[in-house]
Design a protein around this motif. Sequence first.
Motif, PDB file in Angstrom:
ATOM      1  N   PHE A  16       0.950  -1.062   0.123  1.00 22.51           N
ATOM      2  CA  PHE A  16      -0.066   0.030   0.048  1.00 22.51           C
ATOM      3  C   PHE A  16       0.810   1.129   0.167  1.00 22.51           C
ATOM      4  O   PHE A  16       1.694   1.477   1.098  1.00 22.51           O
ATOM      5  CB  PHE A  16      -0.723   0.020   1.272  1.00 22.51           C
ATOM      6  CG  PHE A  16      -1.709   1.089   1.547  1.00 22.51           C
ATOM      7  CD1 PHE A  16      -2.959   1.256   0.484  1.00 22.51           C
ATOM      8  CD2 PHE A  16      -1.726   1.964   2.523  1.00 22.51           C
ATOM      9  CE1 PHE A  16      -3.794   1.908   0.751  1.00 22.51           C
ATOM     10  CE2 PHE A  16      -2.638   3.033   2.534  1.00 22.51           C
ATOM     11  CZ  PHE A  16      -3.804   3.128   1.659  1.00 22.51           C
ATOM     12  N   LEU A  17       0.930   1.906  -0.970  1.00 18.29           N
ATOM     13  CA  LEU A  17       1.750   3.020  -1.313  1.00 18.29           C
ATOM     14  C   LEU A  17       1.140   4.519  -1.302  1.00 18.29           C
ATOM     15  O   LEU A  17       0.119   4.523  -2.068  1.00 18.29           O
ATOM     16  CB  LEU A  17       2.469   3.105  -2.466  1.00 18.29           C
ATOM     17  CG  LEU A  17       3.625   1.875  -2.701  1.00 18.29           C
ATOM     18  CD1 LEU A  17       4.257   1.999  -3.932  1.00 18.29           C
ATOM     19  CD2 LEU A  17       4.392   1.388  -1.430  1.00 18.29           C
ATOM     20  N   ASN A  18       1.615   5.459  -0.488  1.00 13.44           N
ATOM     21  CA  ASN A  18       0.858   6.806  -0.865  1.00 13.44           C
ATOM     22  C   ASN A  18       1.671   7.358  -2.200  1.00 13.44           C
ATOM     23  O   ASN A  18       2.430   6.685  -2.659  1.00 13.44           O
ATOM     24  CB  ASN A  18       1.329   7.810   0.372  1.00 13.44           C
ATOM     25  CG  ASN A  18       2.750   7.934   0.788  1.00 13.44           C
ATOM     26  OD1 ASN A  18       3.619   7.564  -0.180  1.00 13.44           O
ATOM     27  ND2 ASN A  18       3.135   8.137   1.783  1.00 13.44           N
ATOM     28  N   LYS A  19       1.242   8.648  -2.366  1.00 11.13           N
ATOM     29  CA  LYS A  19       1.947   9.266  -3.440  1.00 11.13           C
ATOM     30  C   LYS A  19       3.326   9.425  -3.704  1.00 11.13           C
ATOM     31  O   LYS A  19       3.759   9.209  -4.635  1.00 11.13           O
ATOM     32  CB  LYS A  19       1.129  10.727  -3.596  1.00 11.13           C
ATOM     33  CG  LYS A  19       0.380  11.130  -4.983  1.00 11.13           C
ATOM     34  CD  LYS A  19      -0.220  12.491  -4.792  1.00 11.13           C
ATOM     35  CE  LYS A  19      -0.442  13.085  -5.984  1.00 11.13           C
ATOM     36  NZ  LYS A  19      -1.061  14.408  -6.005  1.00 11.13           N
ATOM     37  N   LEU A  20       3.866   9.730  -2.564  1.00 14.78           N
ATOM     38  CA  LEU A  20       5.391   9.719  -2.464  1.00 14.78           C
ATOM     39  C   LEU A  20       6.102   8.561  -2.839  1.00 14.78           C
ATOM     40  O   LEU A  20       6.834   8.635  -3.587  1.00 14.78           O
ATOM     41  CB  LEU A  20       5.578  10.423  -0.899  1.00 14.78           C
ATOM     42  CG  LEU A  20       7.126  10.533  -0.615  1.00 14.78           C
ATOM     43  CD1 LEU A  20       7.576  11.722  -1.671  1.00 14.78           C
ATOM     44  CD2 LEU A  20       7.521  10.658   0.644  1.00 14.78           C
ATOM     45  N   GLY A  21       5.482   7.675  -2.150  1.00 15.98           N
ATOM     46  CA  GLY A  21       6.208   6.261  -2.436  1.00 15.98           C
ATOM     47  C   GLY A  21       6.128   5.662  -3.854  1.00 15.98           C
ATOM     48  O   GLY A  21       7.249   5.423  -4.358  1.00 15.98           O
ATOM     49  N   MET A  22       4.928   5.846  -4.487  1.00 14.46           N
ATOM     50  CA  MET A  22       4.725   5.700  -5.798  1.00 14.46           C
ATOM     51  C   MET A  22       5.728   6.449  -6.587  1.00 14.46           C
ATOM     52  O   MET A  22       6.334   6.196  -7.624  1.00 14.46           O
ATOM     53  CB  MET A  22       3.423   5.801  -6.147  1.00 14.46           C
ATOM     54  CG  MET A  22       2.997   5.554  -7.832  1.00 14.46           C
ATOM     55  SD  MET A  22       3.665   3.840  -8.324  1.00 14.46           S
ATOM     56  CE  MET A  22       2.864   2.676  -7.217  1.00 14.46           C
ATOM     57  N   GLN A  23       5.618   7.865  -6.294  1.00 18.55           N
ATOM     58  CA  GLN A  23       6.270   8.904  -7.002  1.00 18.55           C
ATOM     59  C   GLN A  23       7.863   8.526  -7.227  1.00 18.55           C
ATOM     60  O   GLN A  23       8.669   8.483  -8.191  1.00 18.55           O
ATOM     61  CB  GLN A  23       6.449  10.271  -6.823  1.00 18.55           C
ATOM     62  CG  GLN A  23       6.942  11.231  -7.874  1.00 18.55           C
ATOM     63  CD  GLN A  23       6.095  11.117  -9.337  1.00 18.55           C
ATOM     64  OE1 GLN A  23       4.931  10.691  -9.263  1.00 18.55           O
ATOM     65  NE2 GLN A  23       6.994  11.343 -10.097  1.00 18.55           N
ATOM     66  N   LEU A  24       8.294   8.058  -5.808  1.00 18.47           N
ATOM     67  CA  LEU A  24       9.584   7.642  -5.710  1.00 18.47           C
ATOM     68  C   LEU A  24      10.186   6.560  -6.612  1.00 18.47           C
ATOM     69  O   LEU A  24      11.261   6.570  -7.328  1.00 18.47           O
ATOM     70  CB  LEU A  24       9.929   7.243  -4.224  1.00 18.47           C
ATOM     71  CG  LEU A  24      11.409   6.977  -3.872  1.00 18.47           C
ATOM     72  CD1 LEU A  24      11.449   7.538  -2.256  1.00 18.47           C
ATOM     73  CD2 LEU A  24      11.784   5.722  -3.966  1.00 18.47           C
ATOM     74  N   LEU A  25       9.207   5.573  -6.754  1.00 15.66           N
ATOM     75  CA  LEU A  25       9.332   4.246  -7.529  1.00 15.66           C
ATOM     76  C   LEU A  25       9.441   4.628  -9.115  1.00 15.66           C
ATOM     77  O   LEU A  25      10.266   4.091 -10.041  1.00 15.66           O
ATOM     78  CB  LEU A  25       8.359   3.216  -7.712  1.00 15.66           C
ATOM     79  CG  LEU A  25       8.457   2.391  -6.159  1.00 15.66           C
ATOM     80  CD1 LEU A  25       7.391   1.212  -6.128  1.00 15.66           C
ATOM     81  CD2 LEU A  25       9.785   1.773  -5.833  1.00 15.66           C
ATOM     82  N   LEU A  26       8.546   5.822  -9.342  1.00 11.27           N
ATOM     83  CA  LEU A  26       8.527   6.383 -10.924  1.00 11.27           C
ATOM     84  C   LEU A  26       9.618   6.879 -11.253  1.00 11.27           C
ATOM     85  O   LEU A  26       9.993   6.907 -12.176  1.00 11.27           O
ATOM     86  CB  LEU A  26       7.237   7.106 -11.174  1.00 11.27           C
ATOM     87  CG  LEU A  26       5.944   6.309 -11.154  1.00 11.27           C
ATOM     88  CD1 LEU A  26       4.718   7.406 -10.914  1.00 11.27           C
ATOM     89  CD2 LEU A  26       5.707   5.734 -12.365  1.00 11.27           C
TER      90      LEU A  26
END
Lengths: 302, 101
Positions: B32-42
Amino acid sequence: MRVEQIPAASFFSLLSEEGLRIRLGPFNVRISTNLRHLAEQLHFLYAHYELVEDEITEFHVKIVSKRSIPRPFSASVHFLVDDQEPFPPAPVNQALAILEWGINLAIALRTNHLLLFHSAAVERNGNVLLLPAWPGSGKTTLCTVLAHRGFRLFSDEFGLMDTECDELLPVPRLMSLKNQSIDVIKRYLPEASMGQAIPHTQKGTVAHVRPPQESIEQSAKTAKARWIIFPKWVADSPLRLERLPQSEAFLLLASNSFNYEILGEAAYKAVTRLVKTCHCYKLVYSDFDRVLTALNELTYGG
Amino acid sequence: MFWRSTDFTSLLIEEWEEEFIVFQPTSGKTHFLNKLGMQLLLELDKYHQSAYSEDQICQCLLDRFQLQSAPHFLEQVKKTLRRFEELGLVEQVKRDPVSAR
Protein backbone atom coordinates in the motif's frame (compact mmCIF):
# COMPACT_ATOMS: atom_id res chain seq x y z
CA MET A 1 -33.13 -37.31 -0.63
CA ARG A 2 -32.79 -35.05 2.40
CA VAL A 3 -31.72 -35.85 5.96
CA GLU A 4 -35.26 -35.25 7.31
CA GLN A 5 -36.53 -38.11 5.13
CA ILE A 6 -34.37 -40.61 7.00
CA PRO A 7 -36.11 -42.07 10.10
CA ALA A 8 -34.32 -41.09 13.31
CA ALA A 9 -33.53 -44.73 14.15
CA SER A 10 -31.84 -45.37 10.78
CA PHE A 11 -30.02 -42.04 10.93
CA PHE A 12 -27.84 -43.11 13.88
CA SER A 13 -26.98 -46.39 12.12
CA LEU A 14 -25.99 -44.43 9.02
CA LEU A 15 -23.73 -42.08 11.00
CA SER A 16 -22.12 -44.86 13.00
CA GLU A 17 -21.62 -47.28 10.09
CA GLU A 18 -20.99 -46.02 6.54
CA GLY A 19 -21.25 -42.33 7.46
CA LEU A 20 -23.62 -39.56 6.44
CA ARG A 21 -22.68 -38.13 3.03
CA ILE A 22 -24.16 -34.67 2.55
CA ARG A 23 -23.76 -31.68 0.27
CA LEU A 24 -22.63 -28.45 1.93
CA GLY A 25 -22.69 -26.00 -0.97
CA PRO A 26 -19.76 -26.87 -3.25
CA PHE A 27 -18.38 -29.44 -0.80
CA ASN A 28 -19.42 -33.01 -0.24
CA VAL A 29 -18.69 -34.14 3.30
CA ARG A 30 -18.87 -37.54 4.94
CA ILE A 31 -19.64 -37.40 8.66
CA SER A 32 -19.29 -40.34 11.02
CA THR A 33 -19.90 -40.59 14.73
CA ASN A 34 -20.62 -43.13 17.42
CA LEU A 35 -22.44 -40.56 19.59
CA ARG A 36 -26.19 -40.97 19.78
CA HIS A 37 -26.86 -37.48 21.16
CA LEU A 38 -24.86 -35.91 18.30
CA ALA A 39 -26.91 -37.94 15.83
CA GLU A 40 -30.11 -36.53 17.38
CA GLN A 41 -28.80 -32.96 17.11
CA LEU A 42 -27.74 -33.48 13.49
CA HIS A 43 -31.04 -35.06 12.53
CA PHE A 44 -32.77 -31.83 13.55
CA LEU A 45 -30.19 -29.22 12.50
CA TYR A 46 -29.16 -30.89 9.22
CA ALA A 47 -32.77 -31.79 8.32
CA HIS A 48 -32.83 -29.87 5.01
CA TYR A 49 -29.44 -30.95 3.65
CA GLU A 50 -29.34 -33.17 0.61
CA LEU A 51 -27.63 -36.52 0.68
CA VAL A 52 -24.83 -37.22 -1.78
CA GLU A 53 -25.33 -40.37 -3.79
CA ASP A 54 -22.42 -41.40 -6.01
CA GLU A 55 -20.17 -38.36 -5.91
CA ILE A 56 -16.78 -38.13 -4.26
CA THR A 57 -16.68 -36.55 -0.80
CA GLU A 58 -13.99 -33.90 -0.31
CA PHE A 59 -13.71 -34.33 3.44
CA HIS A 60 -14.26 -37.27 5.71
CA VAL A 61 -14.85 -36.06 9.26
CA LYS A 62 -15.40 -38.13 12.37
CA ILE A 63 -16.42 -37.38 15.93
CA VAL A 64 -15.42 -40.23 18.22
CA SER A 65 -15.74 -40.50 21.96
CA LYS A 66 -12.97 -42.08 23.98
CA ARG A 67 -12.18 -42.62 27.63
CA SER A 68 -8.64 -41.81 28.64
CA ILE A 69 -6.60 -43.82 31.13
CA PRO A 70 -5.98 -40.85 33.49
CA ARG A 71 -9.70 -39.92 33.52
CA PRO A 72 -11.62 -43.17 32.94
CA PHE A 73 -14.99 -41.81 34.11
CA SER A 74 -15.19 -38.79 31.83
CA ALA A 75 -15.26 -39.42 28.11
CA SER A 76 -14.01 -36.86 25.66
CA VAL A 77 -14.70 -36.33 21.99
CA HIS A 78 -12.08 -36.22 19.26
CA PHE A 79 -12.56 -34.53 15.90
CA LEU A 80 -10.81 -36.20 12.98
CA VAL A 81 -10.61 -34.99 9.40
CA ASP A 82 -9.21 -37.62 7.05
CA ASP A 83 -7.84 -39.29 10.20
CA GLN A 84 -5.89 -36.18 11.31
CA GLU A 85 -6.81 -34.62 14.67
CA PRO A 86 -6.38 -30.83 14.44
CA PHE A 87 -7.91 -29.99 17.85
CA PRO A 88 -7.35 -31.23 21.36
CA PRO A 89 -10.24 -33.38 22.62
CA ALA A 90 -13.26 -31.69 24.21
CA PRO A 91 -16.00 -32.76 26.65
CA VAL A 92 -18.64 -35.02 25.12
CA ASN A 93 -21.41 -32.43 25.34
CA GLN A 94 -19.41 -30.18 22.97
CA ALA A 95 -19.43 -32.69 20.10
CA LEU A 96 -21.61 -30.56 17.81
CA ALA A 97 -19.56 -27.40 18.39
CA ILE A 98 -16.33 -29.30 17.67
CA LEU A 99 -17.80 -30.88 14.54
CA GLU A 100 -18.93 -27.51 13.15
CA TRP A 101 -15.60 -25.79 13.91
CA GLY A 102 -13.76 -28.76 12.46
CA ILE A 103 -15.66 -28.66 9.17
CA ASN A 104 -15.04 -24.90 8.94
CA LEU A 105 -11.35 -25.47 9.61
CA ALA A 106 -11.18 -28.12 6.90
CA ILE A 107 -12.83 -25.75 4.41
CA ALA A 108 -10.52 -22.88 5.40
CA LEU A 109 -7.31 -24.91 5.19
CA ARG A 110 -8.02 -27.08 2.20
CA THR A 111 -9.82 -24.83 -0.25
CA ASN A 112 -7.36 -23.16 -2.57
CA HIS A 113 -9.26 -23.38 -5.84
CA LEU A 114 -11.49 -20.56 -4.53
CA LEU A 115 -10.66 -17.23 -2.91
CA LEU A 116 -11.90 -17.44 0.68
CA PHE A 117 -12.95 -14.42 2.67
CA HIS A 118 -13.74 -14.54 6.35
CA SER A 119 -17.13 -13.08 5.68
CA ALA A 120 -20.82 -13.58 5.98
CA ALA A 121 -22.63 -13.43 2.66
CA VAL A 122 -26.30 -13.09 1.80
CA GLU A 123 -28.10 -12.59 -1.50
CA ARG A 124 -31.07 -10.59 -2.72
CA ASN A 125 -32.38 -10.24 -6.29
CA GLY A 126 -29.34 -12.01 -7.69
CA ASN A 127 -26.79 -9.77 -5.95
CA VAL A 128 -24.58 -10.78 -3.05
CA LEU A 129 -23.97 -8.62 0.00
CA LEU A 130 -20.62 -9.53 1.54
CA LEU A 131 -20.14 -8.82 5.25
CA PRO A 132 -16.44 -9.39 5.96
CA ALA A 133 -15.44 -9.14 9.60
CA TRP A 134 -13.21 -10.63 12.23
CA PRO A 135 -14.60 -12.56 15.22
CA GLY A 136 -16.44 -10.45 17.78
CA SER A 137 -17.94 -8.01 15.30
CA GLY A 138 -21.42 -9.54 15.39
CA LYS A 139 -21.17 -10.89 11.84
CA THR A 140 -22.96 -14.20 12.50
CA THR A 141 -25.70 -12.55 14.55
CA LEU A 142 -26.42 -10.00 11.83
CA CYS A 143 -26.25 -12.70 9.16
CA THR A 144 -28.76 -14.83 11.10
CA VAL A 145 -31.19 -11.90 11.16
CA LEU A 146 -30.74 -11.16 7.45
CA ALA A 147 -31.17 -14.84 6.52
CA HIS A 148 -34.57 -14.79 8.27
CA ARG A 149 -35.66 -11.40 6.92
CA GLY A 150 -35.69 -11.65 3.16
CA PHE A 151 -32.09 -12.40 2.24
CA ARG A 152 -30.85 -15.78 1.01
CA LEU A 153 -28.06 -17.18 3.17
CA PHE A 154 -24.80 -17.88 1.37
CA SER A 155 -22.73 -18.31 4.53
CA ASP A 156 -22.20 -16.80 7.97
CA GLU A 157 -18.49 -17.63 7.80
CA PHE A 158 -17.12 -17.82 4.25
CA GLY A 159 -17.24 -15.68 1.16
CA LEU A 160 -16.22 -18.24 -1.49
CA MET A 161 -15.23 -16.57 -4.76
CA ASP A 162 -14.42 -18.31 -8.01
CA THR A 163 -11.67 -16.07 -9.41
CA GLU A 164 -12.26 -17.37 -12.96
CA CYS A 165 -15.79 -15.95 -13.22
CA ASP A 166 -16.14 -13.77 -10.09
CA GLU A 167 -19.16 -15.75 -8.92
CA LEU A 168 -19.69 -16.29 -5.19
CA LEU A 169 -20.64 -19.80 -4.13
CA PRO A 170 -23.14 -20.44 -1.36
CA VAL A 171 -22.14 -22.72 1.50
CA PRO A 172 -25.09 -22.34 3.88
CA ARG A 173 -23.98 -23.98 7.12
CA LEU A 174 -25.27 -23.90 10.67
CA MET A 175 -24.85 -20.43 12.15
CA SER A 176 -22.98 -20.65 15.41
CA LEU A 177 -24.17 -17.99 17.86
CA LYS A 178 -22.17 -17.19 20.95
CA ASN A 179 -23.03 -16.06 24.46
CA GLN A 180 -25.43 -13.06 24.59
CA SER A 181 -26.25 -13.41 20.86
CA ILE A 182 -28.17 -16.60 21.65
CA ASP A 183 -30.85 -14.88 23.73
CA VAL A 184 -30.81 -11.84 21.44
CA ILE A 185 -31.72 -14.06 18.47
CA LYS A 186 -34.25 -16.10 20.48
CA ARG A 187 -36.06 -12.86 21.25
CA TYR A 188 -35.73 -11.25 17.81
CA LEU A 189 -36.29 -14.36 15.72
CA PRO A 190 -38.56 -16.67 17.72
CA GLU A 191 -39.19 -18.63 14.52
CA ALA A 192 -35.50 -19.53 14.08
CA SER A 193 -34.70 -23.23 14.48
CA MET A 194 -31.98 -23.34 17.10
CA GLY A 195 -30.20 -26.26 18.71
CA GLN A 196 -29.49 -26.58 22.41
CA ALA A 197 -27.04 -24.16 24.01
CA ILE A 198 -23.64 -25.76 24.59
CA PRO A 199 -21.93 -24.15 27.62
CA HIS A 200 -18.24 -23.87 28.54
CA THR A 201 -16.74 -24.24 25.08
CA GLN A 202 -13.49 -22.43 24.21
CA LYS A 203 -15.70 -19.62 22.83
CA GLY A 204 -18.16 -19.58 25.74
CA THR A 205 -21.71 -20.81 25.28
CA VAL A 206 -22.65 -21.56 21.67
CA ALA A 207 -25.92 -22.50 19.98
CA HIS A 208 -26.48 -23.35 16.34
CA VAL A 209 -29.19 -21.97 14.08
CA ARG A 210 -30.40 -24.06 11.17
CA PRO A 211 -30.27 -22.19 7.84
CA PRO A 212 -33.66 -21.53 6.26
CA GLN A 213 -34.71 -24.40 3.99
CA GLU A 214 -34.84 -22.22 0.83
CA SER A 215 -31.21 -21.19 1.34
CA ILE A 216 -30.10 -24.82 1.46
CA GLU A 217 -32.29 -25.80 -1.49
CA GLN A 218 -30.79 -23.01 -3.62
CA SER A 219 -27.21 -23.63 -2.59
CA ALA A 220 -26.14 -24.44 -6.15
CA LYS A 221 -27.25 -20.98 -7.31
CA THR A 222 -24.23 -18.68 -7.44
CA ALA A 223 -24.24 -14.87 -7.81
CA LYS A 224 -21.88 -11.93 -8.08
CA ALA A 225 -21.20 -9.49 -5.26
CA ARG A 226 -22.66 -6.02 -5.45
CA TRP A 227 -22.16 -4.64 -1.94
CA ILE A 228 -19.33 -5.06 0.55
CA ILE A 229 -20.14 -3.92 4.07
CA PHE A 230 -17.73 -4.21 7.00
CA PRO A 231 -20.05 -4.51 10.00
CA LYS A 232 -19.39 -3.81 13.66
CA TRP A 233 -21.89 -4.16 16.48
CA VAL A 234 -21.37 -1.47 19.11
CA ALA A 235 -23.72 -1.37 22.12
CA ASP A 236 -26.18 1.54 22.04
CA SER A 237 -24.55 3.05 18.97
CA PRO A 238 -26.68 4.94 16.46
CA LEU A 239 -26.64 3.37 12.99
CA ARG A 240 -23.82 4.54 10.76
CA LEU A 241 -23.51 3.31 7.18
CA GLU A 242 -20.67 5.18 5.54
CA ARG A 243 -18.95 4.84 2.20
CA LEU A 244 -15.50 3.32 2.47
CA PRO A 245 -12.61 4.49 0.26
CA GLN A 246 -11.79 1.79 -2.29
CA SER A 247 -8.15 1.55 -1.21
CA GLU A 248 -9.25 0.89 2.37
CA ALA A 249 -11.85 -1.62 1.21
CA PHE A 250 -9.15 -3.44 -0.75
CA LEU A 251 -6.83 -3.66 2.24
CA LEU A 252 -9.57 -4.78 4.61
CA LEU A 253 -10.79 -7.39 2.16
CA ALA A 254 -7.35 -8.74 1.27
CA SER A 255 -6.30 -8.95 4.91
CA ASN A 256 -9.59 -10.68 5.63
CA SER A 257 -8.96 -13.49 3.17
CA PHE A 258 -7.75 -16.91 4.36
CA ASN A 259 -5.77 -17.63 1.20
CA TYR A 260 -5.01 -14.28 -0.49
CA GLU A 261 -1.26 -14.80 -0.29
CA ILE A 262 -1.47 -18.38 -1.49
CA LEU A 263 -3.42 -17.40 -4.62
CA GLY A 264 -1.14 -14.40 -5.27
CA GLU A 265 -1.80 -12.53 -8.51
CA ALA A 266 -5.18 -14.20 -9.12
CA ALA A 267 -6.33 -13.02 -5.68
CA TYR A 268 -4.99 -9.48 -6.20
CA LYS A 269 -6.84 -9.19 -9.50
CA ALA A 270 -10.02 -10.72 -8.07
CA VAL A 271 -10.08 -8.38 -5.06
CA THR A 272 -9.40 -5.44 -7.38
CA ARG A 273 -12.38 -6.40 -9.56
CA LEU A 274 -14.57 -6.89 -6.50
CA VAL A 275 -13.74 -3.47 -5.10
CA LYS A 276 -14.21 -1.81 -8.50
CA THR A 277 -17.61 -3.40 -9.11
CA CYS A 278 -19.07 -3.22 -5.58
CA HIS A 279 -20.34 -0.42 -3.38
CA CYS A 280 -18.21 -0.51 -0.22
CA TYR A 281 -19.39 0.64 3.20
CA LYS A 282 -18.54 0.56 6.85
CA LEU A 283 -21.47 -0.23 9.14
CA VAL A 284 -21.80 0.41 12.87
CA TYR A 285 -25.07 -0.71 14.44
CA SER A 286 -26.75 -1.79 17.61
CA ASP A 287 -30.38 -2.21 16.57
CA PHE A 288 -31.67 -4.86 14.15
CA ASP A 289 -34.75 -2.91 13.03
CA ARG A 290 -32.63 0.06 12.01
CA VAL A 291 -30.00 -2.03 10.27
CA LEU A 292 -32.70 -3.91 8.36
CA THR A 293 -34.29 -0.65 7.24
CA ALA A 294 -30.92 0.64 6.03
CA LEU A 295 -29.97 -2.58 4.25
CA ASN A 296 -33.42 -2.96 2.68
CA GLU A 297 -33.14 0.57 1.35
CA LEU A 298 -29.66 -0.12 0.04
CA THR A 299 -30.39 -3.47 -1.57
CA TYR A 300 -33.81 -2.63 -2.98
CA GLY A 301 -32.83 0.90 -3.94
CA GLY A 302 -29.79 -0.13 -5.97
CA MET B 1 24.80 5.69 -1.89
CA PHE B 2 22.93 5.05 -5.17
CA TRP B 3 19.60 3.41 -5.76
CA ARG B 4 17.63 1.91 -8.60
CA SER B 5 14.34 0.12 -8.95
CA THR B 6 14.50 -3.66 -9.21
CA ASP B 7 11.67 -4.74 -11.47
CA PHE B 8 9.18 -1.91 -11.70
CA THR B 9 7.63 -3.08 -14.95
CA SER B 10 6.51 -6.36 -13.40
CA LEU B 11 4.46 -4.60 -10.70
CA LEU B 12 0.67 -4.54 -10.94
CA ILE B 13 -0.58 -1.17 -9.80
CA GLU B 14 -4.06 0.11 -9.01
CA GLU B 15 -4.61 3.73 -8.10
CA TRP B 16 -7.52 4.69 -5.88
CA GLU B 17 -8.00 8.20 -4.57
CA GLU B 18 -4.28 8.96 -4.87
CA GLU B 19 -3.33 5.81 -3.00
CA PHE B 20 -1.73 2.86 -4.71
CA ILE B 21 -2.20 -0.85 -4.21
CA VAL B 22 0.81 -2.62 -5.69
CA PHE B 23 1.17 -6.34 -6.30
CA GLN B 24 4.74 -7.57 -6.53
CA PRO B 25 4.80 -10.89 -8.44
CA THR B 26 8.34 -11.81 -7.37
CA SER B 27 7.39 -11.87 -3.68
CA GLY B 28 3.65 -12.42 -4.01
CA LYS B 29 3.16 -9.50 -1.62
CA THR B 30 0.75 -6.60 -1.92
CA HIS B 31 1.92 -3.14 -0.83
CA PHE B 32 0.00 0.00 0.00
CA LEU B 33 1.82 3.13 -1.20
CA ASN B 34 1.04 6.78 -0.86
CA LYS B 35 1.74 9.30 -3.60
CA LEU B 36 5.28 9.98 -2.41
CA GLY B 37 6.19 6.28 -2.37
CA MET B 38 4.79 5.70 -5.84
CA GLN B 39 6.51 8.79 -7.24
CA LEU B 40 9.78 7.60 -5.76
CA LEU B 41 9.46 4.30 -7.64
CA LEU B 42 8.47 6.14 -10.83
CA GLU B 43 11.50 8.44 -10.60
CA LEU B 44 13.83 5.49 -10.09
CA ASP B 45 12.33 3.74 -13.08
CA LYS B 46 12.43 6.80 -15.35
CA TYR B 47 15.84 5.90 -16.71
CA HIS B 48 15.76 2.14 -16.61
CA GLN B 49 18.72 0.61 -14.79
CA SER B 50 20.15 4.04 -13.97
CA ALA B 51 21.05 4.70 -10.38
CA TYR B 52 20.25 7.82 -8.40
CA SER B 53 21.89 9.24 -5.33
CA GLU B 54 19.67 10.00 -2.37
CA ASP B 55 20.13 13.73 -2.97
CA GLN B 56 19.11 13.37 -6.62
CA ILE B 57 16.00 11.38 -5.68
CA CYS B 58 15.13 13.99 -3.10
CA GLN B 59 15.50 16.80 -5.61
CA CYS B 60 13.36 14.99 -8.20
CA LEU B 61 10.60 14.55 -5.64
CA LEU B 62 10.80 18.14 -4.43
CA ASP B 63 10.50 19.30 -8.04
CA ARG B 64 7.68 16.89 -8.79
CA PHE B 65 5.58 17.96 -5.80
CA GLN B 66 6.73 21.58 -6.03
CA LEU B 67 7.93 21.56 -2.45
CA GLN B 68 10.55 23.63 -0.68
CA SER B 69 13.39 21.62 0.78
CA ALA B 70 12.38 20.68 4.31
CA PRO B 71 14.85 19.51 6.95
CA HIS B 72 13.25 16.11 7.46
CA PHE B 73 12.44 15.37 3.84
CA LEU B 74 15.78 13.73 3.00
CA GLU B 75 15.47 11.56 6.11
CA GLN B 76 11.95 10.56 5.10
CA VAL B 77 13.14 9.62 1.61
CA LYS B 78 16.05 7.60 3.02
CA LYS B 79 13.69 5.77 5.37
CA THR B 80 11.31 4.99 2.49
CA LEU B 81 14.20 3.72 0.35
CA ARG B 82 15.33 1.37 3.11
CA ARG B 83 11.81 0.08 3.59
CA PHE B 84 11.46 -0.46 -0.16
CA GLU B 85 14.81 -2.24 -0.16
CA GLU B 86 13.52 -4.63 2.51
CA LEU B 87 10.51 -5.29 0.29
CA GLY B 88 12.70 -5.88 -2.77
CA LEU B 89 11.25 -2.93 -4.68
CA VAL B 90 14.58 -1.06 -4.93
CA GLU B 91 18.24 -1.94 -4.52
CA GLN B 92 21.47 -0.19 -3.72
CA VAL B 93 24.19 -0.11 -6.35
CA LYS B 94 27.80 0.98 -6.31
CA ARG B 95 27.76 3.12 -9.41
CA ASP B 96 28.42 6.69 -10.40
CA PRO B 97 24.96 8.07 -11.18
CA VAL B 98 26.23 10.48 -13.83
CA SER B 99 28.22 7.95 -15.83
CA ALA B 100 25.41 5.43 -15.53
CA ARG B 101 23.01 7.56 -17.61
